[in-house]
Structure formats: structure tokens, C-alpha cells
Write a protein that holds these residues in place. Structure first.
Motif, PDB file in Angstrom:
ATOM      1  N   SER A   2      -7.304 -12.590  -7.720  1.00 38.85           N
ATOM      2  CA  SER A   2      -6.835 -13.958  -7.946  1.00 38.85           C
ATOM      3  C   SER A   2      -5.473 -14.153  -7.290  1.00 38.85           C
ATOM      4  O   SER A   2      -4.762 -13.176  -7.004  1.00 38.85           O
ATOM      5  CB  SER A   2      -6.727 -14.249  -9.445  1.00 38.85           C
ATOM      6  N   VAL A   3      -5.132 -15.398  -7.060  1.00 42.15           N
ATOM      7  CA  VAL A   3      -3.811 -15.692  -6.486  1.00 42.15           C
ATOM      8  C   VAL A   3      -2.716 -15.149  -7.408  1.00 42.15           C
ATOM      9  O   VAL A   3      -1.725 -14.568  -6.941  1.00 42.15           O
ATOM     10  CB  VAL A   3      -3.637 -17.213  -6.291  1.00 42.15           C
ATOM     11  N   TYR A   4      -2.909 -15.291  -8.701  1.00 41.84           N
ATOM     12  CA  TYR A   4      -1.896 -14.793  -9.636  1.00 41.84           C
ATOM     13  C   TYR A   4      -1.727 -13.274  -9.525  1.00 41.84           C
ATOM     14  O   TYR A   4      -0.610 -12.760  -9.584  1.00 41.84           O
ATOM     15  CB  TYR A   4      -2.265 -15.173 -11.079  1.00 41.84           C
ATOM     16  N   ASP A   5      -2.841 -12.568  -9.355  1.00 45.27           N
ATOM     17  CA  ASP A   5      -2.741 -11.114  -9.206  1.00 45.27           C
ATOM     18  C   ASP A   5      -1.992 -10.760  -7.925  1.00 45.27           C
ATOM     19  O   ASP A   5      -1.145  -9.871  -7.911  1.00 45.27           O
ATOM     20  CB  ASP A   5      -4.143 -10.488  -9.177  1.00 45.27           C
ATOM     21  N   ALA A   6      -2.318 -11.464  -6.834  1.00 41.09           N
ATOM     22  CA  ALA A   6      -1.646 -11.177  -5.560  1.00 41.09           C
ATOM     23  C   ALA A   6      -0.141 -11.432  -5.685  1.00 41.09           C
ATOM     24  O   ALA A   6       0.678 -10.650  -5.193  1.00 41.09           O
ATOM     25  CB  ALA A   6      -2.242 -12.028  -4.441  1.00 41.09           C
ATOM     26  N   ILE A   7       0.217 -12.506  -6.370  1.00 37.28           N
ATOM     27  CA  ILE A   7       1.643 -12.834  -6.547  1.00 37.28           C
ATOM     28  C   ILE A   7       2.334 -11.749  -7.387  1.00 37.28           C
ATOM     29  O   ILE A   7       3.464 -11.346  -7.089  1.00 37.28           O
ATOM     30  CB  ILE A   7       1.793 -14.221  -7.202  1.00 37.28           C
ATOM     31  N   LEU A 132       0.957 -15.396   4.577  1.00 39.38           N
ATOM     32  CA  LEU A 132       0.643 -14.111   5.228  1.00 39.38           C
ATOM     33  C   LEU A 132       0.852 -12.956   4.252  1.00 39.38           C
ATOM     34  O   LEU A 132       0.020 -12.053   4.139  1.00 39.38           O
ATOM     35  CB  LEU A 132       1.540 -13.966   6.462  1.00 39.38           C
ATOM     36  N   TRP A 133       1.952 -13.027   3.533  1.00 38.64           N
ATOM     37  CA  TRP A 133       2.343 -11.934   2.623  1.00 38.64           C
ATOM     38  C   TRP A 133       1.311 -11.770   1.508  1.00 38.64           C
ATOM     39  O   TRP A 133       0.881 -10.656   1.189  1.00 38.64           O
ATOM     40  CB  TRP A 133       3.725 -12.262   2.035  1.00 38.64           C
ATOM     41  N   LEU A 134       0.890 -12.885   0.921  1.00 40.90           N
ATOM     42  CA  LEU A 134      -0.066 -12.831  -0.190  1.00 40.90           C
ATOM     43  C   LEU A 134      -1.452 -12.428   0.304  1.00 40.90           C
ATOM     44  O   LEU A 134      -2.158 -11.657  -0.360  1.00 40.90           O
ATOM     45  CB  LEU A 134      -0.118 -14.171  -0.922  1.00 40.90           C
ATOM     46  N   ALA A 135      -1.850 -12.936   1.470  1.00 44.65           N
ATOM     47  CA  ALA A 135      -3.145 -12.536   2.037  1.00 44.65           C
ATOM     48  C   ALA A 135      -3.152 -11.034   2.307  1.00 44.65           C
ATOM     49  O   ALA A 135      -4.150 -10.346   2.077  1.00 44.65           O
ATOM     50  CB  ALA A 135      -3.427 -13.322   3.319  1.00 44.65           C
ATOM     51  N   ALA A 136      -2.019 -10.517   2.788  1.00 46.54           N
ATOM     52  CA  ALA A 136      -1.922  -9.081   3.055  1.00 46.54           C
ATOM     53  C   ALA A 136      -2.144  -8.282   1.769  1.00 46.54           C
ATOM     54  O   ALA A 136      -2.865  -7.277   1.774  1.00 46.54           O
ATOM     55  CB  ALA A 136      -0.561  -8.759   3.674  1.00 46.54           C
ATOM     56  N   ALA A 176      -0.058   3.068   0.698  1.00 40.73           N
ATOM     57  CA  ALA A 176      -0.658   3.967  -0.279  1.00 40.73           C
ATOM     58  C   ALA A 176      -0.664   3.296  -1.643  1.00 40.73           C
ATOM     59  O   ALA A 176      -1.606   3.449  -2.422  1.00 40.73           O
ATOM     60  CB  ALA A 176       0.140   5.265  -0.323  1.00 40.73           C
ATOM     61  N   GLU A 177       0.381   2.561  -1.928  1.00 38.40           N
ATOM     62  CA  GLU A 177       0.525   1.921  -3.242  1.00 38.40           C
ATOM     63  C   GLU A 177       1.578   0.819  -3.124  1.00 38.40           C
ATOM     64  O   GLU A 177       2.384   0.814  -2.196  1.00 38.40           O
ATOM     65  CB  GLU A 177       0.993   2.941  -4.279  1.00 38.40           C
ATOM     66  N   PHE A 178       1.544  -0.099  -4.073  1.00 30.66           N
ATOM     67  CA  PHE A 178       2.633  -1.064  -4.194  1.00 30.66           C
ATOM     68  C   PHE A 178       3.499  -0.632  -5.374  1.00 30.66           C
ATOM     69  O   PHE A 178       2.971  -0.313  -6.444  1.00 30.66           O
ATOM     70  CB  PHE A 178       2.085  -2.474  -4.463  1.00 30.66           C
ATOM     71  N   GLN A 179       4.794  -0.597  -5.160  1.00 28.91           N
ATOM     72  CA  GLN A 179       5.694  -0.321  -6.289  1.00 28.91           C
ATOM     73  C   GLN A 179       5.537  -1.433  -7.324  1.00 28.91           C
ATOM     74  O   GLN A 179       5.196  -2.564  -6.979  1.00 28.91           O
ATOM     75  CB  GLN A 179       7.152  -0.270  -5.801  1.00 28.91           C
ATOM     76  N   THR A 180       5.822  -1.122  -8.589  1.00 28.94           N
ATOM     77  CA  THR A 180       5.678  -2.151  -9.621  1.00 28.94           C
ATOM     78  C   THR A 180       6.965  -2.957  -9.806  1.00 28.94           C
ATOM     79  O   THR A 180       6.935  -4.015 -10.426  1.00 28.94           O
ATOM     80  CB  THR A 180       5.256  -1.539 -10.977  1.00 28.94           C
ATOM     81  N   ALA A 181       8.069  -2.458  -9.286  1.00 34.50           N
ATOM     82  CA  ALA A 181       9.334  -3.208  -9.379  1.00 34.50           C
ATOM     83  C   ALA A 181       9.974  -3.263  -7.992  1.00 34.50           C
ATOM     84  O   ALA A 181       9.776  -2.350  -7.175  1.00 34.50           O
ATOM     85  CB  ALA A 181      10.285  -2.531 -10.359  1.00 34.50           C
ATOM     86  N   PRO A 182      10.724  -4.329  -7.703  1.00 33.67           N
ATOM     87  CA  PRO A 182      11.394  -4.413  -6.400  1.00 33.67           C
ATOM     88  C   PRO A 182      12.306  -3.209  -6.148  1.00 33.67           C
ATOM     89  O   PRO A 182      12.946  -2.714  -7.086  1.00 33.67           O
ATOM     90  CB  PRO A 182      12.240  -5.691  -6.517  1.00 33.67           C
ATOM     91  N   ASP A 183      12.362  -2.772  -4.903  1.00 33.77           N
ATOM     92  CA  ASP A 183      13.233  -1.646  -4.549  1.00 33.77           C
ATOM     93  C   ASP A 183      14.682  -1.908  -4.959  1.00 33.77           C
ATOM     94  O   ASP A 183      15.375  -1.007  -5.435  1.00 33.77           O
ATOM     95  CB  ASP A 183      13.180  -1.382  -3.041  1.00 33.77           C
TER      96      ASP A 183
END
Ligand SMILES: Cc1cc2nc3c(=O)[nH]c(=O)nc-3n(C[C@H](O)[C@H](O)[C@H](O)COP(=O)(O)O)c2cc1C
Length: 204
Positions: A2-7, A132-136, A176-183
Motif C-alpha cells: 500500500s502507499v502507506y506501507d511504502a511511505i 520515484l522514491w516511493l515506487a522504488a 539488503a534491507e531498509f533501516q527502520t529509523a533515519p540514519d
């Protein structure tokens, strides 16, 4: 997804690139999402320069490293120490750069909706970046926005025509993964603020 998940999942990616170059069909879908962004007067003032030449990636990475040092040199000692371990790009590791440009002349002299707010043109190009970012994210692809560059340097590097501005270098690569919090939060540079601090009712 979903869009919310991507965000929710989206991150600015610096260190998690696997080195696997994004497949052309995936890249095409991501660029198509960008190109469907809303734009003032339907001017679509963006262009996308896809960079995969290893020499160009290395040259740009070197330039960004220099600019990173220029910024580091402006910091007081405590902030410099916090900044030191923070990675600010994955230009080489991602394997693909997308330079997003903004052309203020696109759409001619009478861009509907840009008469009083000239920045609406740039706003439009930034919306393409967010698409682009969300589609990625939906494709399992990481994006990292790099802004540590001199505009003229980047224009010369990828032959951006006079009058057109490069507004972003996006590192785009498999992750490999997305971090769960901003760097920047994880490294103690700056945390986000609560939604309720940003929302105002009736008056600012
Ligand atoms: C206009 C813009 C420029 C940015 N420039 C950089 C940059 O040069 N290097 C970097 O590592 N991150 C850059 N970022 C990413 C931000 O640091 C990141 O979005 C922010 O810390 C929040 O993290 P998140 O995107 O993972 O939620 C930029 C983001 C934006 C919107």
C-alpha cells in the motif's frame, strides 16, 4: 504494497546497497512513476539523466567527498564528532545515479499556476522525485538523495544544458534491507519531531 506501507518503509539509503545494479525494466517503472507526478500547468519541468559509467560515478563521489569535508570544516568540535561516522552517499555502491534536472523554461512563458509563485516549478520536480522514491520502495530498491555538490560541477559532469538546473543526484540500487529509523536519528545528528508539532489548526 500500500502507499502507506511504502511511505512508512521508505528511507534515505546510504550504506545498505548490495552492489547489484537495478534491472532496466525496474528502472523504467520507477522513472515512469516519477514522470506521472503532478506539475504546475502540466509543465513537467523535469528530466532524468541515468548515470552508470563507473568513471563518472567515481568522479562524482570524489567531488561529494570534498564537499562533505568543506561542510565538516564548518562544524564545532562536538558536531564534527557526531558527523564524522555518518555516511552521506552511496554513489559508487548503488551502481546507478539519476540526476534530476529542473527546466524553468519548460511550458513556455505562460505556465498556468506559476504566475505568483515561481517556486511551483521546482516543487513539481521534487514531487517527481518523491514518486520515484516511493515506487522504488515498492520495488525493493533503495534511493539516497545526495545534495553535497556544486551545481556547475554536476552540470558539466553530465552535460546539463545552460538554463537547466540539476536539483538532485539520486543513488538508486538494490538493498539488503531498509533501516527502520533515519540514519541521522540513529547517529544522533537530528531526530524527527512529532506530527502534533507540525499540525496547526486555523492559524500557524
Ligand atoms: C533535499 C534533500 C537533500 C538531501 N541530501 C542528502 C545528502 O546529501 N546526503 C544524505 O545522506 N542524505 C540526504 N538527504 C536525506 C535526508 O538526510 C533524509 O531524508 C532525512 O535524514 C530523513 O531520513 P529518511 O529519509 O530515511 O526518513 C536529503 C534529503 C532531501 C529531501
Amino acid at each position: 504494497m500500500s502507499v502507506y506501507d511504502a511511505i512508512r518503509i521508505r528511507r534515505d539509503v546510504r550504506a545498505e546497497y548490495t552492489g547489484e545494479v537495478v534491472a532496466d525494466d525496474v528502472l523504467r517503472r520507477i522513472l515512469d512513476a516519477a514522470h506521472r507526478a503532478p506539475s504546475v500547468g502540466n509543465s513537467q519541468p523535469w528530466d532524468f539523466v541515468v548515470v552508470r559509467d563507473k568513471g563518472v560515478l567515481a568522479t562524482f563521489a570524489g567531488h561529494v567527498a570534498e564537499q562533505r569535508q568543506v561542510f565538516a570544516d564548518t562544524l564545532p568540535p562536538d558536531r564534527a564528532a557526531t558527523f564524522d561516522p555518518i555516511k552521506i552517499d552511496g554513489i559508487v555502491e548503488s551502481g546507478t545515479g539519476i540526476v534530476v534536472t529542473y527546466d524553468h523554461a519548460r511550458g513556455g512563458r505562460h505556465v498556468l499556476g506559476r504566475q505568483t509563485v515561481a517556486d511551483t516549478g521546482v516543487f513539481s520536480a521534487v514531487l517527481a522525485i518523491q514518486n520515484l522514491w516511493l515506487a522504488a520502495v515498492a520495488e525493493g530498491v533503495g534511493v539516497g538523495w545526495v545534495s553535497f555538490y556544486d551545481e556547475r560541477f554536476l552540470s558539466d559532469l553530465v552535460a546539463v544544458p545552460a538554463g537547466v538546473r540539476p536539483i538532485a543526484w539520486l543513488c538508486v540500487g538494490s538493498v539488503a534491507e531498509f533501516q527502520t529509523a533515519p540514519d541521522l536519528e540513529r547517529f544522533g545528528w537530528r531526530a524527527g519531531r512529532p506530527l502534533d508539532d507540525a499540525v496547526h489548526w486555523e492559524q500557524f
